[in-house]
Design a protein around this motif. Structure first.
Motif, PDB file in Angstrom:
ATOM      1  N   TYR A 276      -2.291   3.383 -58.560  1.00  0.00           N
ATOM      2  CA  TYR A 276      -0.921   3.806 -58.243  1.00  0.00           C
ATOM      3  C   TYR A 276      -0.856   5.327 -58.117  1.00  0.00           C
ATOM      4  O   TYR A 276      -0.254   5.863 -57.187  1.00  0.00           O
ATOM      5  CB  TYR A 276       0.018   3.311 -59.354  1.00  0.00           C
TER       6      TYR A 276
ATOM      7  N   ARG B  66      -2.556   6.328 -54.866  1.00  0.00           N
ATOM      8  CA  ARG B  66      -1.719   5.981 -53.702  1.00  0.00           C
ATOM      9  C   ARG B  66      -0.612   7.001 -53.507  1.00  0.00           C
ATOM     10  O   ARG B  66      -0.284   7.385 -52.391  1.00  0.00           O
ATOM     11  CB  ARG B  66      -1.105   4.583 -53.893  1.00  0.00           C
TER      12      ARG B  66
ATOM     13  N   LEU C 261      -0.407  -4.170 -51.306  1.00  0.00           N
ATOM     14  CA  LEU C 261      -0.684  -3.277 -52.445  1.00  0.00           C
ATOM     15  C   LEU C 261       0.494  -3.257 -53.420  1.00  0.00           C
ATOM     16  O   LEU C 261       0.299  -3.250 -54.640  1.00  0.00           O
ATOM     17  CB  LEU C 261      -1.023  -1.856 -51.977  1.00  0.00           C
TER      18      LEU C 261
ATOM     19  N   SER D 203       0.418  -4.819 -57.264  1.00  0.00           N
ATOM     20  CA  SER D 203       0.752  -3.880 -58.326  1.00  0.00           C
ATOM     21  C   SER D 203       1.866  -4.433 -59.215  1.00  0.00           C
ATOM     22  O   SER D 203       1.752  -4.459 -60.455  1.00  0.00           O
ATOM     23  CB  SER D 203       1.159  -2.543 -57.695  1.00  0.00           C
TER      24      SER D 203
HETATM   25  N1  URA Z   1       6.319  -0.673 -58.086  1.00  0.00           N
HETATM   26  C1  URA Z   1       5.099  -0.951 -58.574  1.00  0.00           C
HETATM   27  O1  URA Z   1       4.948  -1.291 -59.721  1.00  0.00           O
HETATM   28  N2  URA Z   1       4.034  -0.837 -57.749  1.00  0.00           N
HETATM   29  C2  URA Z   1       4.146  -0.456 -56.467  1.00  0.00           C
HETATM   30  O2  URA Z   1       3.153  -0.393 -55.788  1.00  0.00           O
HETATM   31  C3  URA Z   1       5.421  -0.162 -55.986  1.00  0.00           C
HETATM   32  C4  URA Z   1       6.491  -0.291 -56.819  1.00  0.00           C
END
Ligand code: URA
Ligand code: CA
Length: 408
Positions: free
Chosen positions: A165, A168, A179, A183
Motif C-alpha cells: 500500500y 502504491r 489491487l 487489499s
Molecule cells: N483501501 C484499502 O484498504 N486498500 C486500497 O487499496 C484502497 C483502499
C-alpha cells in the motif's frame, strides 16, 4: 522462477499463477525483490488488470503474510463494515454501538485520514484518554464483553498489504480494482467476521471515479468473500456530498452522540440503513423488521449506552471532548435554496482550519471543524447562518472561495 519473467508475463497481459504471485510479493516482503521491480510489476497489473483467480491468489498471499484472528470461530454473529472513504463519515461510531445493542458483534479496525477524507482513528483520538491500539486479546475480550471495539489496524495482520500500500501510494499504482479488492478483503478476512457490509463510494473525490467501476469493485469484493465463505454485500454510493453536518474530529464525535441521543437527520437514516442490512444478513430478518429494530436501538437509548460502555472500555473520557470556543458564523449573502454541498470543498475548508494533516509531519487540531446549519433542500434568507466554523485562531485567512462549496 525469476522476477523479470513474471513482470514480462504481466506486461504481455498473461495470467500469473499463485506461485508466481507468491514469489514476487513474498519476495518483496522479505526484501529479496527491490522497490523498482515491484513497482514495475504493480504498474503492469494496473494497466493489464488481474482476473478473479489472480485476485483471489493475491488476497490469499496478503492474508497469509500475517496473523489471522478467526473471530467467527470464537463468537457468534460477528459483523464488519467498511467504507472506501467519505467526508463527515461518522457512521462507524454510531453503527458499532447500534449493532452491539442488538446482539451483533463488531470488531472494527479503522484507518487514519487520507488526503482530505477523515479517518475514524483520528476522530477517536479527539477523546482524551482513548486507546486506539488494542492487542489481539484485548480486542477479542472487549468484543465478546461489550459487543463493539474500534482500534487501529494491527501490525500483525497482513503486513504485506501494508508495504505494498505504501509503495502504491508513491508510484501512481493506487487505482486498480484487483489491487484495491485484494487489499481491502485480505484485512477483512484476517479479522474473520461472518457478514461484511462494504460501502463503496464513487465520484470525483473518491477512489472509484464512476458508478461502473464501483460496481466492478463490488463484484470482486463479493466473489472474494464467497471464496472464503464470508458473506459480503455492498452499498454503492455517490460521494459528492458530506455524510453529516459535522466535519472535523471532536465535532464528529459530538455529532455521533447527537444521533445516538435521537437526533433525526441524514446521518441517522444512513446508519439505520446499514445496521438494518447487517441484521438482514446476519439474522435473516425481513427488511421491515430490521429497520424497526435498528431505529429502536437509537430511540430507546440502548445504542447510546453501548457507546458510553465502548468508550469507557478503551479508556476515553467523553466529558472531556473539547470543541474550540472560538467560533465564526458564516452568513448567507442572499436568499435561496441549498442546491448542493460539495464534499471535497467542505473537506478542504475543514483542512484549512486544521482538522486534517496536509503533510506527513503535520499535526491535527481535534478541536476545529465545520458545522453545517443548512442541508440540501433547506431554504435560506440573506444574513441567516449557513455554517459555524470552530477555529483555533480568529486570524485564519478565509475568502469567499472557501465557502463556494455551498451552492444556493
Ligand atoms: N483501501 C484499502 O484498504 N486498500 C486500497 O487499496 C484502497 C483502499
Ligand atoms: Ca448468526
Amino acid at each position: 522462477m525469476n522476477i523479470i519473467d513474471i513482470i514480462t508475463k504481466k506486461k504481455n497481459n498473461e495470467e500469473l499463477n499463485y506461485e508466481e504471485l507468491s514469489y514476487a510479493f513474498n519476495g518483496y516482503l522479505n526484501k529479496q525483490i527491490p522497490d523498482y521491480q515491484m513497482s514495475s510489476l504493480l504498474m503492469a497489473i494496473v494497466i493489464n488488470g488481474m482476473n478473479l483467480k489472480e485476485t483471489i491468489s493475491l488476497t490469499d498471499i496478503f492474508l497469509k503474510s500475517g496473523d489471522q484472528y478467526n473471530l467467527r470461530e470464537k463468537m457468534d454473529n460477528v459483523v464488519d463494515k467498511h467504507s472506501t472513504g467519505g467526508v463527515g463519515d461518522t457512521t462507524t461510531l454510531i453503527i458499532g454501538p447500534m449493532c452491539a445493542s442488538l446482539g451483533l458483534k463488531m470488531a472494527k479496525m479503522s484507518g487514519r485520514g487520507l488526503g482530505f477524507t477523515g479517518g475514524t482513528i483520528d476522530k477517536l483520538e479527539s477523546i482524551p484518554g482513548f486507546r486506539v491500539n488494542l492487542s489481539k486479546n484485548e480486542l477479542i475480550e472487549q468484543v465478546s464483553k461489550v459487543g463493539f471495539a474500534n482500534c487501529a489496524q494491527s501490525d500483525d495482520l497482513t503486513p504485506l498489504d501494508k508495504v505494498i500500500y505504501a509503495l502504491r501510494d508513491v508510484t501512481g499504482t493506487t487505482e486498480s480494482i484487483p489491487l484495491i479488492a485484494s487489499s481491502i478483503m485480505s484485512k477483512k478476512i484476517a479479522l474473520g467476521a461472518e457478514n461484511i457490509l462494504i460501502d463503496v463510494k464513487y465520484g470525483s473525490g473518491a477512489l472509484m471515479k464512476t458508478k461502473e467501476d464501483a460496481e466492478t469493485l463490488s463484484d470482486y469484493l463479493k466473489k472474494i468473500g464467497a471464496y472464503y465463505e464470508i458473506k459480503v454485500e455492498c452499498l454503492i454510493d455517490n460521494m459528492s456530498n458530506p455524510l453529516s453536518q459535522a466535519i472535523g474530529n471532536a465535532i464528529e464525535v459530538i455529532e455521533a452522540i447527537n444521533v445516538l441521543r435521537g437526533k433525526k437527520c441524514q446521518l441517522r437514516d444512513t446508519c439505520i440503513e446499514i445496521v438494518a442490512k447487517l441484521l438482514v444478513m446476519s439474522e435473516g430478518l425481513s427488511e421491515f423488521e430490521a429497520v424497526k429494530l435498528a431505529a429502536g436501538s437509537l430511540d430507546s437509548g440502548k445504542a447510546l449506552n453501548k457507546f458510553m460502555e465502548f468508550v469507557a472500555h478503551q479508556g476515553g473520557n467523553i466529558e472531556d471532548v473539547y470543541l474550540s470556543e472560538k467560533r465564526i458564523e458564516v452568513k448567507a449573502k442572499h436568499d435561496g435554496v441549498i442546491k448542493n454541498i460539495d464534499a471535497l470543498g467542505a473537506a478542504r475548508l475543514a483542512a484549512k482550519l486544521g482538522a486534517s494533516k496536509m503533510t506527513l509531519d503535520d499535526t491535527i487540531d481535534y478541536s476545529v471543524g465545520i458545522y453545517l446549519k443548512k442541508v440540501k433542500g433547506d431554504s435560506v434568507k440573506q444574513e441567516e447562518p449557513l455554517m459555524t466554523l470552530y477555529v483555533n485562531n480568529y486570524n485564519v485567512e478565509l475568502n469567499d472561495e472557501d465557502f463556494d462549496f455551498i451552492e444556493y
